[in-house]
Design a protein around this motif. Sequence first.
Motif: not given
Length: 136
Positions: A81-104
Amino acid sequence: MEGVREVFEFLGKNRFGFLATQEPEGARVRPFMFQFEDGGCPLFCTANFKDVFRQLQEDPRCEVAFCSPDWSVTLRVRGRAVFFPGEEQKTRILEENPSLKEMYGSPDNSIFEVFRLEDWEARFWDFSGTTRVVRP
């Protein structure tokens, strides 16, 4: 690369798995969701206040197991596991997952973390007992 494509196709259809980490008392397993392929690696997310975040910081080696709906095929993906800032990835995750958008809420939420499994290998297994290893 046919095998690698097959790994990501399987993960895309069977996104919920179980992530195993290590801590001094032994192995820990919890449900986890594959997000998408990123830079040739499986991508996941978590919150930085969770035990899993701490465990992966202390020992990034982990494995995630996924099954087909009828349980006839299992895919285990092991990596680091390699953690990184990932702003682009976080944006996509939130766009594709309403439950995670609600959480984060937003990609800049200070608890929202993303990680890739790097140096990974995958193992397909089926009821016939066949095992096949895939490496990128």
